[in-house]
Design an enzyme around this catalytic site. Structure first.
Site, PDB file in Angstrom:
ATOM      1  N   HIS A 175      -9.307   4.186  -0.888  1.00 17.18           N
ATOM      2  CA  HIS A 175      -7.946   3.645  -0.780  1.00 17.18           C
ATOM      3  C   HIS A 175      -7.638   2.710  -1.954  1.00 17.18           C
ATOM      4  CE1 HIS A 175      -4.270   2.160   0.799  1.00 17.18           C
ATOM      5  NE2 HIS A 175      -4.724   1.215   1.593  1.00 17.18           N
ATOM      6  N   CYS A 230       0.836  -1.218   0.000  1.00 17.00           N
ATOM      7  CA  CYS A 230       0.000   0.000   0.000  1.00 17.00           C
ATOM      8  C   CYS A 230       0.860   1.253   0.000  1.00 17.00           C
ATOM      9  CB  CYS A 230      -0.933   0.031   1.205  1.00 17.00           C
ATOM     10  SG  CYS A 230      -1.481  -1.568   1.761  1.00 17.00           S
TER      11      CYS A 230
END
Ligand SMILES: [Zn+2]
Lengths: 385, 133
Positions: free
Chosen positions: A332, A83
């Site tokens: 996200h 991420c």
């Protein structure tokens, strides 16, 4: 090393873009950033992405995206740090310009997540963790964060609802961001009543998976005024690593790589946390916001949640965070998130954040986290006079 | 995980064999060849007792591929008596009966069915401690 500035930014709305492929999303962000900077070419491109191989069956994104953007022939490579891939790509772009290797660099983060759902996507995301010693035992990414959150609540005697302020602030801020996924405010009651995902983490502790792409154009600071946009200087840039698995940390409740990268970035920018006007942190889960605030020196150990309870993280507070919705409400798209954070910080410093504008923002900090804390990239951005 | 991967991990997976660092004395699990405490080489096998306590835990309702048939299940961080923390599933216990600090011990159980490679992998899980020394 040369100073590096951001002279252009671009982004797609975050959401479920079933009609657009990975390469189209990347192109849209890159084209917007190039137009913003007023450039027609670049010397290098760094593509931040985590899941293209797993979800789209597509590796080798550097060449693919560069060619698709009309930049065939330039240096281009994919950067992967789970991420944290997006900010890691910006860090590589920063190094390329700072070193003198390239003058005009595009960094783009892109992620296409919604082509797959359910257990396959859950398994793909879990690749951020240790395959042999975490994932092999059936733990999910949200599960790892739940392990941290329960221990945190136990050790510091914090109630679950004490984290509500993080989600409420993110949603309130996203209302003013046209590119955010969830432009809807939530209440404490919503937070307390949300469905449980991995106890104690519920749906409103968690950021949503999404598609999206964001891009920045970098050049040497000394050349930045030659371009049309209002330049923003990268005053600090640092990437630090820690062990991949939570169980190997000396202290599972301390983000050592956040502390290390923030300390280096503060030193490079010659500032302290008190100088930061806004902080785009990595609120993948509410617990991460608390841990990040503590590790970066905005709160005492075990007290990060207090800033949410006291409203200090709101736009009018001492340290506004997630000013355009954060991971929680902007969304996200994992490998793109770190670039979104930087794009949003640039908009704030340029005074172009619209309804989300933080009054008189001069210094912005961004922090992107790979996995549960193994790669953490911190940037400090400042208005360039 | 395929057959070679399961075979390589058999000692740690089935018997909780880790390492001890002869430089600083720390016990290490999982084995990793370089001591995470002092960064010196550490390749001396060490047999862990399998006893520890729950450091944290959660229940997984949305499992990754390969674990669907077991959900919901409880995953924990277990702090071993000898120092290290390991990630593992808890077994033989209802999720609502689990607590931080609870004494647990290692057992060997089936970890997952890997339908693709047709391998069933076995390894450590932990259950509430029922044995005494
Ligand atoms: Zn040692």
């Amino acid at each position: 090393m040369r100073g590096v500035s951001i002279i252009g930014v671009g982004q797609t709305p975050v959401g479920e873009h079933w009609e657009r492929s990975l390469r189209h999303l990347a192109y849209e962000a890159v084209a917007a950033a190039m137009k913003d900077a007023g450039i027609e070419g670049a010397h290098a491109m760094y593509v931040g992405n985590m899941l293209s191989g797993e979800i789209s069956g597509q590796s080798h994104l550097g060449a693919l995206i560069a060619d698709f953007c009309g930049l065939r022939g330039i240096e281009a490579v994919k950067v992967e740090a789970a991420c944290g891939s997006g900010a890691a790509a910006v860090r590589m772009g920063y190094l390329a310009v700072a070193s003198g290797a390239h003058d005009l660099v595009i960094c783009v983060g892109v992620e296409k997540m919604t082509d797959d759902v359910g257990s396959k996507l859950t398994a793909a995301l879990a690749q951020a963790a240790d395959a042999d010693y975490e994932v092999a035992h059936g733990v999910t990414f949200v599960g790892l964060n739940a392990l941290l959150m329960r221990r945190y609540m136990h050790e510091y005697r914090v109630r679950h609802e004490d984290f509500a302020g993080f989600a409420i602030n993110a949603h309130a801020n996203a209302v003013g961001n046209p590119n955010a996924m969830f432009r809807k405010a939530i209440t404490l009651e919503d937070f307390k009543g949300a469905d449980m995902i991995a106890d104690p983490i519920n749906l409103l502790d968690s950021s949503p998976m999404a598609d999206g792409a964001a891009a920045v154009v970098l050049c040497p600071t000394e050349q930045a005024h030659a371009f049309r946009g209002k330049p923003v200087r990268i005053a600090g840039s640092a990437l630090a690593t820690d062990c991949l698995s939570i169980h190997d940390r000396h202290d599972p409740l301390w983000l050592q790589a956040a502390e290390d990268s923030a300390r280096r970035a503060y030193a490079q920018a010659d500032i302290t946390p008190a100088d930061v006007d806004l902080f785009e942190l990595h609120d993948a889960f509410t617990i991460m916001s608390a841990l990040s605030l503590e590790a970066c020196g905005f709160a005492e150990r075990g007290k990060g949640w207090q800033l949410a309870v006291d409203g200090e993280i709101r736009p009018s507070g001492r340290i506004p965070i997630c000013t355009m919705g954060g991971l929680k409400a902007r969304g996200h798209p994992v490998g793109a998130t770190g670039v979104y954070q930087i794009v949003e910080a640039v908009l704030q410093l340029r005074g172009e954040a619209g309804a989300c504008q933080i009054h008189n923002a001069r210094v912005a900090m961004t922090q992107n986290i790979g996995g549960s804390g193994a790669t953490i990239i911190t940037h400090i951005l400042e208005v360039q006079e | 995980m395929g057959i070679p991967g399961s075979w390589r991990l058999r000692n740690q997976r089935l018997s909780l064999v880790g390492e001890v660092c002869h430089t600083c004395g720390n016990k290490i699990f999982p084995p990793r060849d370089v001591c995470p405490h002092c960064a010196r080489e550490a390749q001396h096998a060490f047999q862990f007792s399998g006893r520890g306590e729950v450091y944290s835990f959660t229940t997984v309702f949305n499992p990754p591929a390969g674990f669907e048939e077991y959900a919901p299940y409880t995953v924990a961080l277990v702090k071993l008596e000898e120092g290290p923390i390991v990630t593992a599933q808890l077994t033989d216990v209802e999720p609502e009966r689990v607590a931080i600090g609870q004494p647990v011990e290692m057992v060997t159980r089936k970890l997952r069915d890997d339908g693709h490679a047709e391998v069933i992998s076995y390894g450590y899980k932990f259950r509430p401690r029922i044995t005494t020394d």
